[in-house]
Enzyme design. Structure first.
Site, short mmCIF file in Angstrom:
data_model
loop_
_atom_site.label_atom_id
_atom_site.label_comp_id
_atom_site.label_asym_id
_atom_site.label_seq_id
_atom_site.Cartn_x
_atom_site.Cartn_y
_atom_site.Cartn_z
N ASN A 9 34.53 53.97 37.54
CA ASN A 9 35.78 53.37 38.00
C ASN A 9 36.71 54.46 38.54
O ASN A 9 37.29 55.24 37.77
CB ASN A 9 36.43 52.61 36.83
CG ASN A 9 37.70 51.91 37.21
OD1 ASN A 9 38.44 52.36 38.10
ND2 ASN A 9 38.00 50.81 36.54
N LYS A 12 40.29 54.76 37.20
CA LYS A 12 40.40 55.47 35.91
C LYS A 12 40.31 56.98 36.12
O LYS A 12 41.04 57.74 35.49
CB LYS A 12 39.28 55.03 34.96
CG LYS A 12 39.42 53.62 34.42
CD LYS A 12 38.35 53.36 33.38
CE LYS A 12 38.39 51.95 32.86
NZ LYS A 12 37.33 51.67 31.88
N ASP A 67 36.89 52.52 27.35
CA ASP A 67 36.69 51.08 27.54
C ASP A 67 38.03 50.42 27.30
O ASP A 67 38.71 50.71 26.31
CB ASP A 67 35.64 50.51 26.57
CG ASP A 67 35.17 49.14 27.06
OD1 ASP A 67 34.60 49.06 28.16
OD2 ASP A 67 35.39 48.14 26.36
N PHE A 146 45.81 49.08 39.27
CA PHE A 146 44.60 48.30 39.57
C PHE A 146 44.50 47.17 38.56
O PHE A 146 45.34 47.03 37.67
CB PHE A 146 43.35 49.20 39.52
CG PHE A 146 42.97 49.69 38.15
CD1 PHE A 146 43.64 50.74 37.55
CD2 PHE A 146 41.93 49.09 37.43
CE1 PHE A 146 43.30 51.19 36.28
CE2 PHE A 146 41.58 49.53 36.17
CZ PHE A 146 42.27 50.58 35.59
N GLY A 147 43.44 46.39 38.71
CA GLY A 147 43.13 45.35 37.72
C GLY A 147 44.28 44.38 37.50
O GLY A 147 44.84 43.81 38.45
N TYR A 148 44.66 44.22 36.24
CA TYR A 148 45.68 43.24 35.86
C TYR A 148 47.10 43.80 35.95
O TYR A 148 48.05 43.13 35.56
CB TYR A 148 45.42 42.77 34.42
CG TYR A 148 44.09 42.08 34.22
CD1 TYR A 148 43.95 40.70 34.39
CD2 TYR A 148 42.95 42.80 33.88
CE1 TYR A 148 42.73 40.06 34.21
CE2 TYR A 148 41.72 42.18 33.69
CZ TYR A 148 41.61 40.81 33.86
OH TYR A 148 40.40 40.19 33.69
N HIS A 174 48.35 52.54 28.04
CA HIS A 174 47.35 52.60 26.98
C HIS A 174 46.41 53.78 27.20
O HIS A 174 46.03 54.49 26.28
CB HIS A 174 46.57 51.27 26.96
CG HIS A 174 46.13 50.81 28.33
ND1 HIS A 174 46.98 50.76 29.41
CD2 HIS A 174 44.91 50.44 28.82
CE1 HIS A 174 46.32 50.36 30.50
NE2 HIS A 174 45.06 50.16 30.15
N ARG A 175 46.04 54.03 28.48
CA ARG A 175 45.12 55.13 28.81
C ARG A 175 45.80 56.48 28.57
O ARG A 175 45.17 57.42 28.07
CB ARG A 175 44.68 54.97 30.28
CG ARG A 175 43.60 55.94 30.74
CD ARG A 175 42.90 55.42 31.97
NE ARG A 175 42.20 54.19 31.70
CZ ARG A 175 42.63 52.98 32.13
NH1 ARG A 175 43.71 52.86 32.86
NH2 ARG A 175 41.98 51.89 31.79
P1 IMP Z 1 35.94 48.57 31.72
O1 IMP Z 1 35.70 49.44 32.93
O2 IMP Z 1 34.71 47.92 31.20
O3 IMP Z 1 36.67 49.34 30.67
O4 IMP Z 1 36.84 47.38 32.23
C1 IMP Z 1 38.17 47.45 32.12
C2 IMP Z 1 38.78 46.29 32.89
O5 IMP Z 1 39.99 45.98 32.20
C3 IMP Z 1 39.16 46.71 34.29
O6 IMP Z 1 38.19 46.34 35.22
C4 IMP Z 1 40.46 45.97 34.50
O7 IMP Z 1 40.19 44.65 34.90
C5 IMP Z 1 41.05 45.94 33.10
N1 IMP Z 1 41.90 47.13 32.88
C6 IMP Z 1 41.64 48.21 32.11
N2 IMP Z 1 42.62 49.10 32.18
C7 IMP Z 1 43.50 48.59 33.04
C8 IMP Z 1 44.73 49.08 33.55
O8 IMP Z 1 45.19 50.21 33.27
N3 IMP Z 1 45.37 48.27 34.40
C9 IMP Z 1 44.90 47.04 34.75
N4 IMP Z 1 43.75 46.55 34.34
C10 IMP Z 1 43.05 47.33 33.48
#
Ligand code: IMP
Length: 189
Positions: A9, A12, A67, A146-148, A174-175
């Site tokens: 990702n 990340k 994760d 990104f994401g949510y 959180h990260r």
């Molecule tokens: P992972 O790569 O399996 O850990 O999936 C994490 C998923 O959670 C991502 O694809 C996003 O949809 C969501 N996510 C995790 N961290 C974030 C963030 O910092 N912002 C927004 N969405 C997040």
């Protein structure tokens, strides 16, 4: 110090490099295809699956994996560990959350980030799980992250995660909290 960052990702990767910018750590990405099977029941176990998948490379002393996901109280913690697979695209995942919370006032939620460090023999040598608390917005706002991020209102910031600058996200997320624990540990190891 070189540390393998077990992720595919790139969002990340960018965030982790920014959070760790004052540390002398070079994060190396897994070469070639990186398709870990995430079959754990919780964030830590899934992070371990990712780190183990990268160890095949055997190139660095430590392997770091993240994760993470969005946990919504009204949905009993969903999408949680299923955050990446909740729907097929980021926009569809956002729409699904907004649909499920339509007309609901109880919108509290948090992002979770589990980080693990494995040594090059596959032993789990450090783990941490950290949170960023907030609530699900009624509509999406902001272009960053990104994401949510566009639907997550961050407690104390009065804006969504996607409206925060990347420098601010690198402090409050959180990260950021999880990586700061990892960096403290790495400094002594
Ligand atoms: P992972 O790569 O399996 O850990 O999936 C994490 C998923 O959670 C991502 O694809 C996003 O949809 C969501 N996510 C995790 N961290 C974030 C963030 O910092 N912002 C927004 N969405 C997040």
């Amino acid at each position: 110090m070189k540390v393998t960052l077990a992720t595919g990702n790139l969002h990340k990767v960018e965030e982790i490099n920014l959070i760790a910018k004052d540390y002398n750590i070079e994060f190396i990405l897994p070469e070639g295809e990186f398709n870990p099977v995430e079959d754990g029941n919780n964030f830590i176990d899934n992070a371990v699956c990712k780190a183990k998948c990268a160890i095949k490379e055997g190139k660095t002393k430590y392997y770091l994996a993240d994760d993470s996901g969005l946990c919504i109280d009204y949905l009993n913690g969903d999408p949680g560990i299923k955050s990446a697979r909740y729907e097929t695209t980021a926009q569809k995942r956002i729409n699904k959350v907004l649909d499920k919370l339509k007309g609901i006032e109880e919108r509290s939620a948090h992002f979770t980030c589990a980080m693990v460090v494995l040594d090059n023999k596959g032993n789990l040598v450090f783990k941490t799980q950290q949170y960023c608390f907030g609530s699900v917005a009624k509509e999406q706002k902001g272009q960053n992250g990104f994401g949510y991020d566009p639907i997550f209102f961050v407690d104390g910031e009065n804006m969504t995660m996607a409206e925060l600058s990347k420098e601010r996200k690198a402090v409050v997320s959180h990260r950021a909290k999880a990586l700061s624990e990892v960096l403290k540990w790495l400094k002594n190891n």
